[in-house]
Design a protein around this motif. Structure first.
Motif, PDB file in Angstrom:
ATOM      1  N   ALA A   1       0.843  -1.204   0.000  1.00  0.00           N
ATOM      2  CA  ALA A   1       0.000   0.000   0.000  1.00  0.00           C
ATOM      3  C   ALA A   1       0.873   1.248   0.000  1.00  0.00           C
ATOM      4  O   ALA A   1       0.590   2.230  -0.701  1.00  0.00           O
ATOM      5  N   ALA A   2       1.944   1.244   0.767  1.00  0.00           N
ATOM      6  CA  ALA A   2       2.845   2.399   0.807  1.00  0.00           C
ATOM      7  C   ALA A   2       3.530   2.588  -0.544  1.00  0.00           C
ATOM      8  O   ALA A   2       3.702   3.725  -1.005  1.00  0.00           O
ATOM      9  N   ALA A   3       3.897   1.511  -1.191  1.00  0.00           N
ATOM     10  CA  ALA A   3       4.545   1.594  -2.501  1.00  0.00           C
ATOM     11  C   ALA A   3       3.587   2.179  -3.533  1.00  0.00           C
ATOM     12  O   ALA A   3       3.969   3.018  -4.360  1.00  0.00           O
ATOM     13  N   VAL A   4       2.316   1.777  -3.477  1.00  0.00           N
ATOM     14  CA  VAL A   4       1.318   2.296  -4.411  1.00  0.00           C
ATOM     15  C   VAL A   4       1.111   3.796  -4.187  1.00  0.00           C
ATOM     16  O   VAL A   4       1.017   4.583  -5.129  1.00  0.00           O
ATOM     17  N   VAL A   5       1.060   4.219  -2.934  1.00  0.00           N
ATOM     18  CA  VAL A   5       0.893   5.635  -2.610  1.00  0.00           C
ATOM     19  C   VAL A   5       2.099   6.440  -3.108  1.00  0.00           C
ATOM     20  O   VAL A   5       1.953   7.510  -3.713  1.00  0.00           O
ATOM     21  N   ILE A   6       3.291   5.928  -2.909  1.00  0.00           N
ATOM     22  CA  ILE A   6       4.509   6.630  -3.350  1.00  0.00           C
ATOM     23  C   ILE A   6       4.544   6.744  -4.871  1.00  0.00           C
ATOM     24  O   ILE A   6       4.828   7.813  -5.424  1.00  0.00           O
ATOM     25  N   VAL A   7       4.229   5.663  -5.555  1.00  0.00           N
ATOM     26  CA  VAL A   7       4.200   5.686  -7.022  1.00  0.00           C
ATOM     27  C   VAL A   7       3.140   6.675  -7.507  1.00  0.00           C
ATOM     28  O   VAL A   7       3.354   7.449  -8.445  1.00  0.00           O
ATOM     29  N   GLY A   8       1.989   6.691  -6.866  1.00  0.00           N
ATOM     30  CA  GLY A   8       0.932   7.634  -7.230  1.00  0.00           C
ATOM     31  C   GLY A   8       1.374   9.078  -7.052  1.00  0.00           C
ATOM     32  O   GLY A   8       1.107   9.940  -7.900  1.00  0.00           O
ATOM     33  N   LEU A   9       2.057   9.372  -5.930  1.00  0.00           N
ATOM     34  CA  LEU A   9       2.559  10.727  -5.683  1.00  0.00           C
ATOM     35  C   LEU A   9       3.622  11.126  -6.708  1.00  0.00           C
ATOM     36  O   LEU A   9       3.651  12.270  -7.184  1.00  0.00           O
ATOM     37  N   LEU A  10       4.492  10.190  -7.053  1.00  0.00           N
ATOM     38  CA  LEU A  10       5.511  10.467  -8.071  1.00  0.00           C
ATOM     39  C   LEU A  10       4.868  10.750  -9.426  1.00  0.00           C
ATOM     40  O   LEU A  10       5.293  11.654 -10.154  1.00  0.00           O
ATOM     41  N   CYS A  11       3.830  10.003  -9.779  1.00  0.00           N
ATOM     42  CA  CYS A  11       3.124  10.244 -11.044  1.00  0.00           C
ATOM     43  C   CYS A  11       2.449  11.608 -11.032  1.00  0.00           C
ATOM     44  O   CYS A  11       2.457  12.330 -12.038  1.00  0.00           O
ATOM     45  N   LEU A  12       1.866  11.995  -9.909  1.00  0.00           N
ATOM     46  CA  LEU A  12       1.232  13.308  -9.784  1.00  0.00           C
ATOM     47  C   LEU A  12       2.274  14.424  -9.912  1.00  0.00           C
ATOM     48  O   LEU A  12       2.048  15.424 -10.618  1.00  0.00           O
ATOM     49  N   LEU A  13       3.411  14.252  -9.272  1.00  0.00           N
ATOM     50  CA  LEU A  13       4.491  15.231  -9.380  1.00  0.00           C
ATOM     51  C   LEU A  13       4.977  15.345 -10.822  1.00  0.00           C
ATOM     52  O   LEU A  13       5.181  16.456 -11.347  1.00  0.00           O
ATOM     53  N   ASP A  14       5.135  14.204 -11.490  1.00  0.00           N
ATOM     54  CA  ASP A  14       5.554  14.201 -12.892  1.00  0.00           C
ATOM     55  C   ASP A  14       4.538  14.925 -13.769  1.00  0.00           C
ATOM     56  O   ASP A  14       4.899  15.698 -14.655  1.00  0.00           O
TER      57      ASP A  14
END
Length: 183
Positions: free
Chosen positions: A5-18
């Motif tokens: 779950a933490a990995a999915v949240v981090i990937v989601g935040l990175l995609c939003l930042l991108d």
């Protein structure tokens, strides 16, 4: 499972930042495109004098040993050619043909060949029958007066040394506005 779950949240935040960074880059590109369009519409660029600018006084020597400046002839055509520029080599025959048919002859045409010592002899020779020719370095007197650093560059200059036409292709010399400027 909490790790996943933490990995999915981090990937989601990175995609939003991108996504946010991409939107910012696109906005800047649009601003730059608009600025370039305005600059182009004004008839100039950073490598030449724009339409309406005044050419400062200059003195140079032609390959014939004659002093060169801007004469009082209405509609003096000025062409800048570099010895290392492929578009210049392609434009040269058209420019020579145009200058050969210009009313007033070679006294109304100034060709500036920019290159290193000895590089411009062949180009200058091909232009000498239709134009007054100056061979100089990139920081030479005429190139500096016209603020020319991109090649080829073509101008039509009025008797008061105001730039009436400026561009990089023969189309600018063949336009109806140019025909009126040359008289």
């Amino acid at each position: 499972m909490p790790f996943l779950a933490a990995a999915v949240v981090i990937v989601g935040l990175l995609c939003l930042l991108d996504l946010l960074l991409t939107v910012g880059v696109i906005r800047r590109l649009r601003e730059h495109t608009e600025q370039l369009g305005q600059l182009s519409a004004a008839g100039g660029d950073s490598g030449s004098l724009p339409i309406g600018a005044h050419v400062p006084q200059f003195e140079a020597g032609s390959i014939d040993g004659e002093p060169i400046g801007l004469d009082a002839a209405d509609g003096t055509v000025v062409g800048f050619f570099s010895t290392t520029c492929e578009p210049c080599k392609q434009l040269l025959p058209e420019f020579i043909d145009y200058a050969a048919n210009l009313p007033g002859g070679r006294s109304r045409v100034l060709a500036v060949v920019v290159g290193e010592d000895g590089d411009g002899a062949a180009t200058a020779a091909s232009l000498s029958s239709v134009a007054q020719v100056v061979v100089e370095h990139h920081s030479g007197t005429v190139a500096t007066a016209f603020r020319t650093s991109t090649f080829p560059t073509l101008y039509v200059v009025a008797p008061d040394r105001q730039v009436m036409v400026s561009g990089h292709t023969m189309d600018v010399l063949r336009s109806p506005a140019t025909a009126g400027a040359i008289g």
